[in-house]
Write a protein that holds these residues in place. Structure first.
Motif, mmCIF file in Angstrom:
data_model
loop_
_atom_site.group_PDB
_atom_site.id
_atom_site.type_symbol
_atom_site.label_atom_id
_atom_site.label_comp_id
_atom_site.label_asym_id
_atom_site.label_seq_id
_atom_site.Cartn_x
_atom_site.Cartn_y
_atom_site.Cartn_z
ATOM 1 N N HIS A 20 -2.073 6.100 6.670
ATOM 2 C CA HIS A 20 -3.190 6.727 7.368
ATOM 3 C C HIS A 20 -4.100 5.665 7.974
ATOM 4 N N HIS A 21 -4.936 6.073 8.890
ATOM 5 C CA HIS A 21 -5.756 5.146 9.668
ATOM 6 C C HIS A 21 -7.014 4.723 8.918
ATOM 7 N N ILE A 22 -7.219 3.412 8.783
ATOM 8 C CA ILE A 22 -8.432 2.907 8.138
ATOM 9 C C ILE A 22 -9.366 2.407 9.237
ATOM 10 N N PRO A 23 -10.519 3.084 9.418
ATOM 11 C CA PRO A 23 -11.387 2.799 10.563
ATOM 12 C C PRO A 23 -12.047 1.411 10.518
ATOM 13 N N ASN A 24 -12.536 0.990 9.379
ATOM 14 C CA ASN A 24 -13.306 -0.234 9.284
ATOM 15 C C ASN A 24 -12.429 -1.492 9.488
ATOM 16 N N VAL A 25 -12.740 -2.256 10.549
ATOM 17 C CA VAL A 25 -11.941 -3.433 10.913
ATOM 18 C C VAL A 25 -11.913 -4.465 9.790
ATOM 19 N N ASP A 26 -13.080 -4.737 9.193
ATOM 20 C CA ASP A 26 -13.137 -5.721 8.112
ATOM 21 C C ASP A 26 -12.263 -5.317 6.940
ATOM 22 N N LYS A 27 -12.327 -4.029 6.621
ATOM 23 C CA LYS A 27 -11.549 -3.524 5.503
ATOM 24 C C LYS A 27 -10.046 -3.651 5.801
ATOM 25 N N ARG A 28 -9.659 -3.306 7.035
ATOM 26 C CA ARG A 28 -8.243 -3.425 7.431
ATOM 27 C C ARG A 28 -7.778 -4.873 7.328
ATOM 28 N N ARG A 29 -8.603 -5.791 7.811
ATOM 29 C CA ARG A 29 -8.240 -7.210 7.764
ATOM 30 C C ARG A 29 -8.130 -7.702 6.321
ATOM 31 N N ARG A 30 -9.058 -7.249 5.481
ATOM 32 C CA ARG A 30 -9.037 -7.669 4.077
ATOM 33 C C ARG A 30 -7.748 -7.185 3.401
ATOM 34 N N ILE A 31 -7.398 -5.932 3.665
ATOM 35 C CA ILE A 31 -6.167 -5.379 3.074
ATOM 36 C C ILE A 31 -4.939 -6.114 3.618
ATOM 37 N N ALA A 32 -4.952 -6.417 4.912
ATOM 38 C CA ALA A 32 -3.822 -7.139 5.521
ATOM 39 C C ALA A 32 -3.665 -8.524 4.888
ATOM 40 N N GLN A 33 -4.792 -9.218 4.692
ATOM 41 C CA GLN A 33 -4.750 -10.560 4.092
ATOM 42 C C GLN A 33 -4.244 -10.486 2.652
ATOM 43 N N GLU A 34 -4.718 -9.491 1.931
ATOM 44 C CA GLU A 34 -4.283 -9.259 0.553
ATOM 45 C C GLU A 34 -2.775 -8.991 0.513
ATOM 46 N N THR A 35 -2.307 -8.247 1.491
ATOM 47 C CA THR A 35 -0.880 -7.926 1.580
ATOM 48 C C THR A 35 -0.059 -9.201 1.772
ATOM 49 N N LEU A 36 -0.534 -10.089 2.681
ATOM 50 C CA LEU A 36 0.163 -11.359 2.918
ATOM 51 C C LEU A 36 0.128 -12.260 1.693
ATOM 52 N N ASP A 37 -1.027 -12.300 1.027
ATOM 53 C CA ASP A 37 -1.201 -13.223 -0.093
ATOM 54 C C ASP A 37 -0.539 -12.745 -1.380
ATOM 55 N N ILE A 38 -0.553 -11.426 -1.597
ATOM 56 C CA ILE A 38 -0.129 -10.908 -2.899
ATOM 57 C C ILE A 38 1.111 -10.019 -2.835
ATOM 58 N N TYR A 39 1.020 -8.919 -2.073
ATOM 59 C CA TYR A 39 2.076 -7.907 -2.152
ATOM 60 C C TYR A 39 3.395 -8.329 -1.497
ATOM 61 N N ALA A 40 3.328 -8.986 -0.342
ATOM 62 C CA ALA A 40 4.564 -9.434 0.310
ATOM 63 C C ALA A 40 5.320 -10.448 -0.563
ATOM 64 N N PRO A 41 4.636 -11.519 -1.052
ATOM 65 C CA PRO A 41 5.349 -12.463 -1.917
ATOM 66 C C PRO A 41 5.916 -11.793 -3.174
ATOM 67 N N LEU A 42 5.167 -10.836 -3.717
ATOM 68 C CA LEU A 42 5.620 -10.119 -4.903
ATOM 69 C C LEU A 42 6.920 -9.368 -4.615
ATOM 70 N N ALA A 43 6.950 -8.692 -3.474
ATOM 71 C CA ALA A 43 8.169 -7.972 -3.069
ATOM 72 C C ALA A 43 9.340 -8.948 -2.995
ATOM 73 N N GLY A 44 9.096 -10.128 -2.413
ATOM 74 C CA GLY A 44 10.154 -11.139 -2.312
ATOM 75 C C GLY A 44 10.633 -11.583 -3.681
ATOM 76 N N ARG A 45 9.692 -11.792 -4.587
ATOM 77 C CA ARG A 45 10.055 -12.288 -5.916
ATOM 78 C C ARG A 45 10.899 -11.312 -6.702
ATOM 79 N N ILE A 46 10.719 -10.026 -6.454
ATOM 80 C CA ILE A 46 11.547 -9.069 -7.202
ATOM 81 C C ILE A 46 12.780 -8.659 -6.398
#
Length: 176
Positions: A1-27
């Protein structure tokens, strides 16, 4: 779903790059990792991503069926030595290309392995035989060789990665 707040979207995107993507790779969820990286990349750096997507499209137009042709040549070389292999080729994902450009401080034209290939063979013995065939058929690129069969990754991934100056004088990464 669409997240309106730009800062919030960027924060989630950065978190995804730093945490969730590498985690997916590791498993061992490599496709999920790439998908997450690419979505986050598009949010964090849309200009860079669009520029790479455009260049990849141009490269695909000019190289047409290059991936299919190279895959066929790899399959044929292996078959000549009695190795039955399933070969899949693709252009790398925009985020992984961008990361390489940044890490190596080079431009798109200098980027070597835009194309990656997978060779799936019957057993470990055939992995090493296939490697021999590739290295005898085409010049290997030094420093671009990894043996994850001898030294498996922590997620259990086992294969051999090599890069050769392959068919059509194109640097080609092959994961066996």
């Amino acid at each position: 779903h669409h997240i309106p707040n730009v800062d919030k979207r960027r924060r989630i995107a950065q978190e995804t790059l730093d945490i969730y993507a590498p985690l997916a790779g590791r498993i061992g969820m490599q496709n999920m990792r790439e998908e997450l990286e690419d979505l986050a990349f598009g949010e964090l750096n849309p200009e860079a991503r669009n520029s790479i997507v455009t260049r990849l499209a141009r490269l695909n137009d000019s190289s047409g069926d290059r991936i299919v042709r190279i895959a066929d040549q790899i399959k044929r070389k292996l078959a000549e030595k009695g190795i039955d292999a399933w070969i899949q080729g693709r252009a790398k994902r925009p985020y992984s290309i961008w990361r390489k450009l940044k890490d190596k401080k080079i431009n798109f034209e200098q980027l070597s392995d835009v194309f990656g290939f997978r060779a799936v063979v019957a057993n470990v013995e055939d992995c090493y035989r296939a490697l021999g065939v590739l290295h005898r058929s085409w010049r290997m690129v030094p420093e671009r060789f990894k043996d994850f069969i001898s030294l498996p990754k922590s997620n259990g991934y086992r294969s051999i990665h090599t890069t050769v100056i392959g068919p059509e004088n194109q640097r080609v990464e092959v994961q066996i």
